[in-house]
Design an enzyme around this catalytic site. Structure first.
Site, mmCIF file in Angstrom:
data_model
loop_
_atom_site.group_PDB
_atom_site.id
_atom_site.type_symbol
_atom_site.label_atom_id
_atom_site.label_comp_id
_atom_site.label_asym_id
_atom_site.label_seq_id
_atom_site.Cartn_x
_atom_site.Cartn_y
_atom_site.Cartn_z
ATOM 1 N N ASN A 276 0.843 -1.208 0.000
ATOM 2 C CA ASN A 276 0.000 0.000 0.000
ATOM 3 C C ASN A 276 0.878 1.259 0.000
ATOM 4 O O ASN A 276 0.701 2.172 0.822
ATOM 5 C CB ASN A 276 -0.936 -0.011 1.199
ATOM 6 C CG ASN A 276 -2.166 0.858 0.989
ATOM 7 O OD1 ASN A 276 -2.357 1.440 -0.089
ATOM 8 N ND2 ASN A 276 -2.999 0.978 1.998
ATOM 9 N N HIS A 312 -9.238 3.669 8.665
ATOM 10 C CA HIS A 312 -9.711 2.350 8.233
ATOM 11 C C HIS A 312 -11.107 2.040 8.751
ATOM 12 O O HIS A 312 -11.856 1.294 8.109
ATOM 13 C CB HIS A 312 -8.742 1.257 8.692
ATOM 14 C CG HIS A 312 -7.594 1.051 7.760
ATOM 15 N ND1 HIS A 312 -6.403 1.729 7.876
ATOM 16 C CD2 HIS A 312 -7.459 0.237 6.680
ATOM 17 C CE1 HIS A 312 -5.575 1.339 6.915
ATOM 18 N NE2 HIS A 312 -6.186 0.444 6.174
#
Length: 425
Positions: A276, A312
């Site tokens: 990521n 998140h």
């Protein structure tokens, strides 16, 4: 090829319509959430100008809207809903506010100069940027300046002509397809749900640990495949990154994974830096480095990881995962410094037995990569606590024990002269 020579307005309109159609197909009328956030962000830029107030207002609005979405839609399962692209969009729009603010500041570092904006983009340009089909659903993150260069036809290996990007795009897509196949084939044998069964609890301790290790490796391919199948970014030219040191054209500007590093590194920091990539770079650029005024790197790191946890979602598992990352990374850095400063450990690391050490290191590496992933994937306290109890919180015990032991190991293994020089540094 057709859109390469079209006016910017046509290209923006095409990207906007394509992205909105993609959003409508996947999320129906809920696309209004992203559309509203783009409109509000445009108004904030227009009405507030290059001010700290504008940046803070953008940050607060986008994050509060995202967290409200999490709160009202979250379940105890991994759901694909409108909040999935919304979290990507939130970073994109917050980053846009920072870049616009930087455009009026001096001096700027090299990184800021590449992304700073000279003026407010039009609403159509912002919409095209926000809904660009190559990054709307799962990323990668890229700046408006990169998007403007794409629209201007600058991101090409043949100036004045469309990029020769078909072959690089197919290569990357093929790699992503292989990763997806690995996940699809093996994931049914290592499901998250198995952790919560009596059968898992009845297995020997070593089996439960090995299951975590193998499960972690497989579950990460779900994310790896999404980020490696980035052929559309390369194909469009957005992935063009100039020439490398060997003179060859590079297409990794949007690369969100370094697959070879991910597969071979024995270090936790190596895995994190290869995974990521663009989101990690965004957090480093807009959170970690912006907290320089605190005068404390450790505090900046804690804040950046806390931001990632909240971004998140609202489940406790995210907070536990990133708190474990903080502990693991800092212990590993201390261990690396010990190996570097100790002649005995340095010689051992360069000896013929290193392949054996590497295998053992990889075992612990992936075991304790899986350990913080358990709460990340199981979300809620009742689930991840049950799994951690079944393995006796071995990850916490291992790293806290190592943290306490490292200073004594340094005294025993590092010569006095080395320690004194390190202290002066």
């Amino acid at each position: 090829i057709f859109f390469f020579h079209q006016p910017p307005t046509v290209i923006h309109l095409y990207h906007a319509i394509s992205g909105l159609s993609l959003a409508a197909f996947n999320f129906g009328a809920q696309l209004y959430h992203s559309a509203l956030c783009v409109l509000v962000q445009f108004l904030l830029l227009r009405l507030m100008g290059r001010t700290i107030t504008m940046v803070l207002s953008s940050f607060i609005f986008q994050m509060v809207y995202l967290l409200a979405g999490y709160y009202y839609t979250a379940t105890e399962e991994y759901d694909i809903k409108w909040t999935m692209p919304q979290c990507v969009l939130a970073l994109k729009l917050i980053g846009l506010s920072f870049d616009y603010y930087d455009g009026g500041q001096e001096p700027l570092n090299a990184e800021q100069q590449k992304s700073a904006l000279a003026s407010v983009p039009s609403l159509l340009e912002m919409t095209g940027f926000s809904y660009f089909y190559g990054g709307f659903l799962v990323g990668p993150q890229f700046t408006l300046r990169s998007y403007q260069r794409l629209v201007a036809g600058e991101l090409t290996d043949c100036p004045g002509h469309p990029p020769n990007s078909v072959l690089p795009a197919l290569k990357r897509f093929s790699l992503g397809f292989v990763c997806l196949a690995v996940y699809q084939i093996f994931s049914p044998y290592y499901p998250d749900s198995y952790y919560l069964t009596d059968d898992y609890d009845a297995q020997p301790f070593w089996y439960r640990c090995v299951f975590i290790l193998i499960w972690a490796k497989i579950i990460l391919y779900k994310y790896v495949s999404c980020w490696v199948i980035e052929g559309v970014c390369i194909l469009s030219g957005l992935g063009y990154n100039g020439r490398g040191q060997n003179g060859e054209h590079q297409w990794d500007a949007c690369a969100n994974m370094k697959v070879w590093t991910f597969e071979t590194t024995p270090l936790f920091t190596g895995t994190i830096s290869s995974f990521n990539i663009n989101t990690n770079a965004w957090v480093a650029r807009h959170v970690f480095k912006r907290l320089k005024f605190l005068g404390n790197k450790l505090l900046s790191q804690v804040t950046a990881l806390a931001f990632l946890a909240v971004w998140h979602g609202t489940h406790s598992g995210y907070l536990l995962c990133f708190s474990m990352e903080f502990i693991i990374v800092n212990v590993e850095r201390q261990a690396q410094a010990l190996v570097r400063d100790s002649p005995l450990l340095t010689n051992l690391a360069n000896s013929p037995v290193y392949p054996v050490i590497y295998v053992v290191q990889q075992f612990f590496h992936w075991l304790f990569m899986g350990y913080p992933l358990v709460p990340f994937c199981l979300f809620t306290y009742d689930k991840w606590f049950r799994v951690y109890s079944s393995v006796y919180f071995c990850g916490h015990i291992f790293f806290f024990t190592l943290y306490l032991m490292l200073p004594y190991l340094r005294k025993a293994l590092v010569p006095t002269k080395e320690r004194s020089e390190k202290k002066e540094d």
